[in-house]
Motif scaffolding. Structure first.
Motif, PDB file in Angstrom:
ATOM      1  N   GLN A  18      26.816  19.398   9.415  1.00  0.00           N
ATOM      2  CA  GLN A  18      25.636  19.452   8.556  1.00  0.00           C
ATOM      3  C   GLN A  18      25.234  18.053   8.087  1.00  0.00           C
ATOM      4  OE1 GLN A  18      23.651  22.069   7.910  1.00  0.00           O
ATOM      5  NE2 GLN A  18      22.313  20.677   6.781  1.00  0.00           N
ATOM      6  N   GLU A  19      26.228  17.230   7.796  1.00  0.00           N
ATOM      7  CA  GLU A  19      25.934  15.852   7.378  1.00  0.00           C
ATOM      8  C   GLU A  19      25.243  15.083   8.492  1.00  0.00           C
ATOM      9  OE1 GLU A  19      29.739  14.382   6.222  1.00  0.00           O
ATOM     10  OE2 GLU A  19      29.777  15.473   4.318  1.00  0.00           O
ATOM     11  N   LEU A  20      25.659  15.313   9.744  1.00  0.00           N
ATOM     12  CA  LEU A  20      25.000  14.671  10.874  1.00  0.00           C
ATOM     13  C   LEU A  20      23.566  15.160  11.020  1.00  0.00           C
ATOM     14  CD1 LEU A  20      27.877  14.682  13.524  1.00  0.00           C
ATOM     15  CD2 LEU A  20      26.752  12.663  12.579  1.00  0.00           C
ATOM     16  N   LEU A  21      23.365  16.451  10.823  1.00  0.00           N
ATOM     17  CA  LEU A  21      22.004  16.996  10.887  1.00  0.00           C
ATOM     18  C   LEU A  21      21.112  16.374   9.822  1.00  0.00           C
ATOM     19  CD1 LEU A  21      22.725  20.781  11.585  1.00  0.00           C
ATOM     20  CD2 LEU A  21      21.742  19.112  13.167  1.00  0.00           C
ATOM     21  N   GLU A  22      21.640  16.207   8.638  1.00  0.00           N
ATOM     22  CA  GLU A  22      20.874  15.569   7.565  1.00  0.00           C
ATOM     23  C   GLU A  22      20.519  14.133   7.955  1.00  0.00           C
ATOM     24  OE1 GLU A  22      19.831  16.995   4.858  1.00  0.00           O
ATOM     25  OE2 GLU A  22      21.012  18.844   4.748  1.00  0.00           O
ATOM     26  N   ARG A  23      21.479  13.442   8.530  1.00  0.00           N
ATOM     27  CA  ARG A  23      21.279  12.047   8.929  1.00  0.00           C
ATOM     28  C   ARG A  23      20.176  11.923   9.973  1.00  0.00           C
ATOM     29  NH1 ARG A  23      26.127   8.374  11.633  1.00  0.00           N
ATOM     30  NH2 ARG A  23      24.910   6.486  12.017  1.00  0.00           N
ATOM     31  N   LEU A  24      20.048  12.952  10.829  1.00  0.00           N
ATOM     32  CA  LEU A  24      19.068  12.916  11.907  1.00  0.00           C
ATOM     33  C   LEU A  24      17.818  13.738  11.585  1.00  0.00           C
ATOM     34  CD1 LEU A  24      21.502  13.216  14.958  1.00  0.00           C
ATOM     35  CD2 LEU A  24      20.459  11.157  14.012  1.00  0.00           C
ATOM     36  N   SER A  25      17.607  13.994  10.298  1.00  0.00           N
ATOM     37  CA  SER A  25      16.411  14.713   9.811  1.00  0.00           C
ATOM     38  C   SER A  25      16.299  16.109  10.404  1.00  0.00           C
ATOM     39  CB  SER A  25      15.142  13.894  10.117  1.00  0.00           C
ATOM     40  OG  SER A  25      15.198  12.630   9.500  1.00  0.00           O
ATOM     41  N   LEU A  26      17.433  16.784  10.518  1.00  0.00           N
ATOM     42  CA  LEU A  26      17.480  18.158  11.028  1.00  0.00           C
ATOM     43  C   LEU A  26      18.245  19.068  10.069  1.00  0.00           C
ATOM     44  CD1 LEU A  26      18.354  17.386  14.772  1.00  0.00           C
ATOM     45  CD2 LEU A  26      16.179  18.289  13.950  1.00  0.00           C
ATOM     46  N   GLY A  27      18.247  18.693   8.803  1.00  0.00           N
ATOM     47  CA  GLY A  27      19.072  19.407   7.832  1.00  0.00           C
ATOM     48  C   GLY A  27      18.778  20.880   7.699  1.00  0.00           C
ATOM     49  N   ASP A  28      17.557  21.286   8.032  1.00  0.00           N
ATOM     50  CA  ASP A  28      17.187  22.695   7.882  1.00  0.00           C
ATOM     51  C   ASP A  28      17.255  23.459   9.200  1.00  0.00           C
ATOM     52  OD1 ASP A  28      15.106  21.345   9.075  1.00  0.00           O
ATOM     53  OD2 ASP A  28      13.526  22.432   8.014  1.00  0.00           O
ATOM     54  N   LYS A  29      17.862  22.865  10.242  1.00  0.00           N
ATOM     55  CA  LYS A  29      17.872  23.492  11.566  1.00  0.00           C
ATOM     56  C   LYS A  29      19.235  24.061  11.961  1.00  0.00           C
ATOM     57  CE  LYS A  29      13.653  21.998  12.060  1.00  0.00           C
ATOM     58  NZ  LYS A  29      12.503  22.918  11.860  1.00  0.00           N
ATOM     59  N   GLY A  30      20.221  23.961  11.090  1.00  0.00           N
ATOM     60  CA  GLY A  30      21.589  24.326  11.453  1.00  0.00           C
ATOM     61  C   GLY A  30      21.779  25.746  11.917  1.00  0.00           C
ATOM     62  N   GLN A  31      21.007  26.682  11.377  1.00  0.00           N
ATOM     63  CA  GLN A  31      21.188  28.088  11.726  1.00  0.00           C
ATOM     64  C   GLN A  31      20.242  28.561  12.832  1.00  0.00           C
ATOM     65  OE1 GLN A  31      23.850  29.658  10.584  1.00  0.00           O
ATOM     66  NE2 GLN A  31      24.249  27.703   9.539  1.00  0.00           N
ATOM     67  N   LEU A  32      19.474  27.653  13.374  1.00  0.00           N
ATOM     68  CA  LEU A  32      18.597  28.004  14.492  1.00  0.00           C
ATOM     69  C   LEU A  32      19.366  27.930  15.806  1.00  0.00           C
ATOM     70  CD1 LEU A  32      15.286  26.101  13.607  1.00  0.00           C
ATOM     71  CD2 LEU A  32      15.945  28.446  13.035  1.00  0.00           C
ATOM     72  N   TYR A  33      18.784  28.550  16.845  1.00  0.00           N
ATOM     73  CA  TYR A  33      19.355  28.495  18.188  1.00  0.00           C
ATOM     74  C   TYR A  33      18.550  27.504  19.021  1.00  0.00           C
ATOM     75  CZ  TYR A  33      22.226  32.501  16.987  1.00  0.00           C
ATOM     76  OH  TYR A  33      23.157  33.322  16.397  1.00  0.00           O
ATOM     77  N   PRO A  34      19.156  26.959  20.090  1.00  0.00           N
ATOM     78  CA  PRO A  34      18.456  25.939  20.875  1.00  0.00           C
ATOM     79  C   PRO A  34      17.052  26.335  21.328  1.00  0.00           C
ATOM     80  CG  PRO A  34      20.755  25.960  21.480  1.00  0.00           C
ATOM     81  CD  PRO A  34      20.552  27.112  20.522  1.00  0.00           C
ATOM     82  N   TYR A  35      16.841  27.608  21.671  1.00  0.00           N
ATOM     83  CA  TYR A  35      15.521  28.012  22.165  1.00  0.00           C
ATOM     84  C   TYR A  35      14.446  27.895  21.080  1.00  0.00           C
ATOM     85  CZ  TYR A  35      15.566  32.565  19.776  1.00  0.00           C
ATOM     86  OH  TYR A  35      15.575  33.562  18.825  1.00  0.00           O
ATOM     87  N   GLN A  36      14.872  27.798  19.820  1.00  0.00           N
ATOM     88  CA  GLN A  36      13.925  27.694  18.717  1.00  0.00           C
ATOM     89  C   GLN A  36      13.562  26.245  18.385  1.00  0.00           C
ATOM     90  OE1 GLN A  36      16.613  30.151  16.169  1.00  0.00           O
ATOM     91  NE2 GLN A  36      14.778  31.379  15.765  1.00  0.00           N
ATOM     92  N   LEU A  37      14.086  25.298  19.150  1.00  0.00           N
ATOM     93  CA  LEU A  37      13.873  23.882  18.866  1.00  0.00           C
ATOM     94  C   LEU A  37      12.902  23.258  19.862  1.00  0.00           C
ATOM     95  CD1 LEU A  37      17.582  22.752  18.327  1.00  0.00           C
ATOM     96  CD2 LEU A  37      15.956  23.503  16.572  1.00  0.00           C
ATOM     97  N   SER A  38      12.237  22.198  19.440  1.00  0.00           N
ATOM     98  CA  SER A  38      11.411  21.404  20.343  1.00  0.00           C
ATOM     99  C   SER A  38      12.319  20.501  21.180  1.00  0.00           C
ATOM    100  CB  SER A  38      10.430  20.551  19.551  1.00  0.00           C
ATOM    101  OG  SER A  38      11.138  19.551  18.821  1.00  0.00           O
ATOM    102  N   GLY A  39      11.729  19.865  22.194  1.00  0.00           N
ATOM    103  CA  GLY A  39      12.506  18.959  23.021  1.00  0.00           C
ATOM    104  C   GLY A  39      13.100  17.811  22.225  1.00  0.00           C
ATOM    105  N   GLY A  40      12.316  17.252  21.316  1.00  0.00           N
ATOM    106  CA  GLY A  40      12.817  16.154  20.496  1.00  0.00           C
ATOM    107  C   GLY A  40      13.939  16.584  19.566  1.00  0.00           C
ATOM    108  N   GLN A  41      13.835  17.815  19.038  1.00  0.00           N
ATOM    109  CA  GLN A  41      14.895  18.327  18.172  1.00  0.00           C
ATOM    110  C   GLN A  41      16.176  18.575  18.964  1.00  0.00           C
ATOM    111  OE1 GLN A  41      12.721  21.692  16.641  1.00  0.00           O
ATOM    112  NE2 GLN A  41      12.057  20.597  14.796  1.00  0.00           N
ATOM    113  N   LYS A  42      16.039  19.107  20.175  1.00  0.00           N
ATOM    114  CA  LYS A  42      17.215  19.306  21.026  1.00  0.00           C
ATOM    115  C   LYS A  42      17.889  17.975  21.328  1.00  0.00           C
ATOM    116  CE  LYS A  42      15.448  23.439  23.388  1.00  0.00           C
ATOM    117  NZ  LYS A  42      14.961  23.972  24.688  1.00  0.00           N
ATOM    118  N   GLN A  43      17.091  16.950  21.566  1.00  0.00           N
ATOM    119  CA  GLN A  43      17.653  15.633  21.847  1.00  0.00           C
ATOM    120  C   GLN A  43      18.480  15.142  20.670  1.00  0.00           C
ATOM    121  OE1 GLN A  43      18.921  13.383  23.766  1.00  0.00           O
ATOM    122  NE2 GLN A  43      17.049  12.759  24.822  1.00  0.00           N
TER     123      GLN A  43
END
Length: 213
Positions: free
Chosen positions: A115-140
Motif C-alpha cells: 500500500q505504501e508503494l501504491l501511495e508513492r506511485l499515486s495509486l493509493g486508491d487502486k489496491g482493491q481493483l483488478y488489473p482489467y479495471q486499470l488503464s495501461g499507465g496504471q498497470k505500468q
C-alpha cells in the motif's frame, strides 16, 4: 556497480551478443537502444537471469554473480513490457505476492508495504481493483510497484513507455527519475530515443550482428 565482461549469448549457431563489456555505476540509469533484432531484450533477460549466458562474467560490486542460478530474487528486478499481472488477484495482492512467497514476509506487513508503494506511485486508491479495471499507465505503475516490493538493487525495464501516450510517458519518466534520486540503479530497454536522452546517464546503442550468407 554492475559489470558485464566479455558476455556472449547464442541461440544455436547464431550469436546474439558478442563479447559485450559494460559497466553500470550504482544509482545510474543505463538505456539500451537500437534496432529490433539487436539483442536488447536478450541482454536484459541475461542480466535478470531469465536467460543463461554462454560465456563471460557478470559481477555486482566486484563479486561474481550468476543471475540464472541466484537464489536471491531481490538483487535484480524486472518490469516486463506486458506487465505480467495476475488477473485473478487484486492490485494489492499482485504486489504483495512475491514478498510473501519468496521473502517469507508476514502477510499484513507485505500488504502494508504494498500500500505504501501504491501511495508513492499515486495509486493509493487502486489496491482493491483488478488489473482489467486499470488503464495501461496504471498497470505500468503497478508492475513497477511489484518489482520494487522485492527491494531490488537493480531494476530493469523492458520498453516501459511502449503504447503509452505522451502524458503517461512523462509520468513513467518522472517515476524513473524519482527512483534515481533514491539511489536505485536502473537499466531500460527502449525504442524511444527522446525518452532515453531525457532519463539516462549512459546509453548503449546495439545493432543486429551481420551474418555471412
Amino acid at each position: 556497480m554492475l559489470e558485464l565482461r566479455e558476455i556472449v549469448k547464442k541461440y544455436g549457431d547464431r550469436t546474439i551478443i558478442d563479447h559485450l563489456n559494460l559497466e553500470v555505476k550504482d544509482g545510474e540509469i543505463l538505456t539500451i537502444v537500437g534496432e529490433s533484432g539487436g539483442g536488447k531484450t536478450t541482454l536484459l533477460r541475461c542480466i535478470s537471469g531469465l536467460e543463461k549466458i554462454n560465456s563471460g562474467q557478470i559481477l555486482i560490486d566486484g563479486q561474481n554473480f550468476d543471475p540464472y542460478q541466484a537464489s536471491d530474487d531481490s538483487v535484480i528486478g524486472v518490469v516486463f513490457q506486458d506487465y505480467n499481472l495476475f488477473p485473478h488477484m487484486t492490485v494489492l495482492e499482485n504486489i504483495a505476492l512475491a514478498p510473501i512467497m519468496v521473502l517469507k514476509k508476514n502477510k499484513a506487513i507485505a500488504h502494508q508495504e504494498a500500500q505504501e508503494l501504491l501511495e508513492r506511485l499515486s495509486l493509493g486508491d487502486k489496491g482493491q481493483l483488478y488489473p482489467y479495471q486499470l488503464s495501461g499507465g496504471q498497470k505500468q505503475r503497478v508492475a513497477i510497484a511489484r518489482a520494487l516490493a522485492m527491494k531490488p538493487k537493480i531494476l530493469c525495464y523492458d520498453e516501459p513507455t511502449s503504447a503509452l501516450d505522451p502524458n503517461l510517458t512523462k509520468a513513467v519518466e518522472e517515476i524513473i527519475l524519482d527512483l534515481k534520486k533514491s539511489g536505485m540503479t536502473q537499466i531500460i530497454i527502449t525504442h524511444d530515443w527522446d525518452f532515453a536522452e531525457r532519463v539516462s546517464d549512459e546509453t548503449l546503442t546495439v545493432k543486429p550482428l551481420k551474418f555471412a550468407d
